[in-house]
Design an enzyme around this catalytic site. Structure first.
Site, mmCIF file in Angstrom:
data_model
loop_
_atom_site.group_PDB
_atom_site.id
_atom_site.type_symbol
_atom_site.label_atom_id
_atom_site.label_comp_id
_atom_site.label_asym_id
_atom_site.label_seq_id
_atom_site.Cartn_x
_atom_site.Cartn_y
_atom_site.Cartn_z
ATOM 1 N N ASP A 111 0.819 -1.220 0.000
ATOM 2 C CA ASP A 111 0.000 0.000 0.000
ATOM 3 C C ASP A 111 0.845 1.259 0.000
ATOM 4 O O ASP A 111 0.393 2.317 -0.440
ATOM 5 C CB ASP A 111 -0.954 -0.007 1.194
ATOM 6 C CG ASP A 111 -2.005 -1.076 0.988
ATOM 7 O OD1 ASP A 111 -1.705 -2.252 1.278
ATOM 8 O OD2 ASP A 111 -3.085 -0.752 0.466
ATOM 9 N N ASN A 134 1.898 -3.006 4.202
ATOM 10 C CA ASN A 134 0.959 -3.897 3.498
ATOM 11 C C ASN A 134 0.002 -4.472 4.535
ATOM 12 O O ASN A 134 0.111 -4.183 5.738
ATOM 13 C CB ASN A 134 1.718 -5.000 2.745
ATOM 14 C CG ASN A 134 0.806 -5.751 1.791
ATOM 15 O OD1 ASN A 134 0.042 -5.137 1.048
ATOM 16 N ND2 ASN A 134 0.841 -7.063 1.820
#
Ligand code: MRU
Length: 356
Positions: free
Chosen positions: A245, A255
């Site tokens: 992310d 993440n």
């Protein structure tokens, strides 16, 4: 190198249809394929917040379309007011979820598009904002295909691969990031097998990744998150590959919660740990992972499984949706520009887009 294999099209997570977006509502999967038509920006915010659309690249794409839906009916007689409204709409959409940088990356592009065209008629800026969303969407499909092609080289014949969360077509414009590597290896006839972490609390692994892999015929087995260590020890895992992310300049990687634990397990067992990352997921404005905002979600997601209560009703809960894996646990990043190995501070800089 496998040239231009076309990975299977599971489903398009987002489509532009005439004057609105149609998303597959991921909260209904795997039980029901329910498509949701969204015509206004408030509904885009809600869809991102409730994870009807989710995955870092997909929420960036949805937000870009959301900007257009937010401005399309605004008055066209005052450029200053219009551009103030564009900024207000982007700030609003940015509040939907904090961790994935693709969201703010797409919104910054929208603000810049409007500012660059400030001498043009408002109607022209509106069209440019729709074109921007469409081009972010199309570009993401190409980027995901390139990540898949670059990354499949790291997957040996007959490899056993462990993955976490959902990083496939549902999470992106198409194909995915970590899953695109897996699709490309599968189509290259490498006889791979995938261990799918269920990914508590929202089960993106079991609900979404297992669903995608079943549809595309990739051999896989589902495990609960707590089984990963034992699977590595007893069954043998050749590599772990996850998405992200947000990546900091030094390679620290946010993440889905549980990723950090997997990276530690991989190191203990001597297994390479790869992160598939479009360059839009790299936040060159931050030096390390300590600057990444971590979303905390509702306690009910941990207390309950779906609507079934699994803990005393008022049990105190901590529910971070993401964690940060320190760069030293990461073997390499797979990007659309190739494979990036340590020293990450130096080597990520080499793929930094010039306009940043
Ligand atoms: O909370 P989610 O489901 O949006 O989290 C998604 C992830 O953590 C993915 O691994 C990440 O966005 C990469 S998707 C290509």
């Amino acid at each position: 190198m496998i040239p231009n294999i076309k990975p299977p099209e599971v489903v398009q997570s987002i489509k532009w249809v005439d004057d609105h977006i149609r998303i597959i509502d991921q909260t209904y999967l795997p039980n029901r394929e329910f498509f949701l038509d969204i015509f206004e920006v408030g509904r885009v915010w809600e869809a991102i917040r409730s994870m009807r659309v989710r995955g870092a690249p997909a929420i960036g794409i949805a937000a870009a379309y959301g900007v257009y839906l937010g401005v399309k009916d605004l008055p066209e007689d005052g450029i200053q007011q219009f551009n103030t409204d564009v900024e207000r709409i982007c700030e609003y959409l940015a509040t939907s979820r904090p961790t994935a940088v693709n969201l703010t990356w797409a919104l910054a592009k929208a603000v810049k598009t409007a500012q660059d065209l400030r001498d043009e008629p408002v109607s022209r800026i509106k069209t440019a904002l729709l074109d921007l969303a469409k081009s972010i969407h199309e570009e993401d499909k190409r980027i995901c295909a390139d990540i898949g092609k670059n990354g499949q080289e790291l997957i040996p014949e007959s490899a056993s691969i462990l993955t976490h969360c959902n990083t496939g077509s549902l999470a992106t414009g198409q194909y995915g990031t970590a899953l695109s590597m897996i699709y490309h290896a599968h189509l290259g006839k490498k006889k791979i097998q995938v261990w799918v972490d269920e990914t508590r609390p929202l089960m993106q692994g079991s609900r979404l990744t297992a669903w995608e892999l079943e549809k595309t015929g990739v051999p896989h087995r589902l495990i609960t998150d707590s089984m990963a260590a034992w699977v590595m020890k007893e069954k043998g895992v050749d590599l772990v590959v996850v998405g992200t992310d947000r990546v900091a300049r030094n390679g620290d990687t946010a993440n889905k919660i549980g990723t950090y634990a997997l990276a530690i397990l991989a190191k203990h067992h001597g297994i390479p740990f790869y992160v598939a990352a479009p360059i839009s997921s790299i936040d060159f404005s931050i030096a390390s992972g300590s600057e990444i905002p971590i979303e905390e979600r509702d306690a009910a997601e941990v207390r309950n499984v779906e609507s079934k209560q699994m803990a005393p009703k008022d049990t105190p809960v901590y529910n971070p949706a993401f964690d940060v894996t320190p760069n030293e646990l990461i073997t390499a990043f797979i990007t659309e520009k190739g494979i990036i190995r340590p020293d990450f501070s130096k080597n990520l800089e080499k793929i930094r887009p010039r306009q940043d």
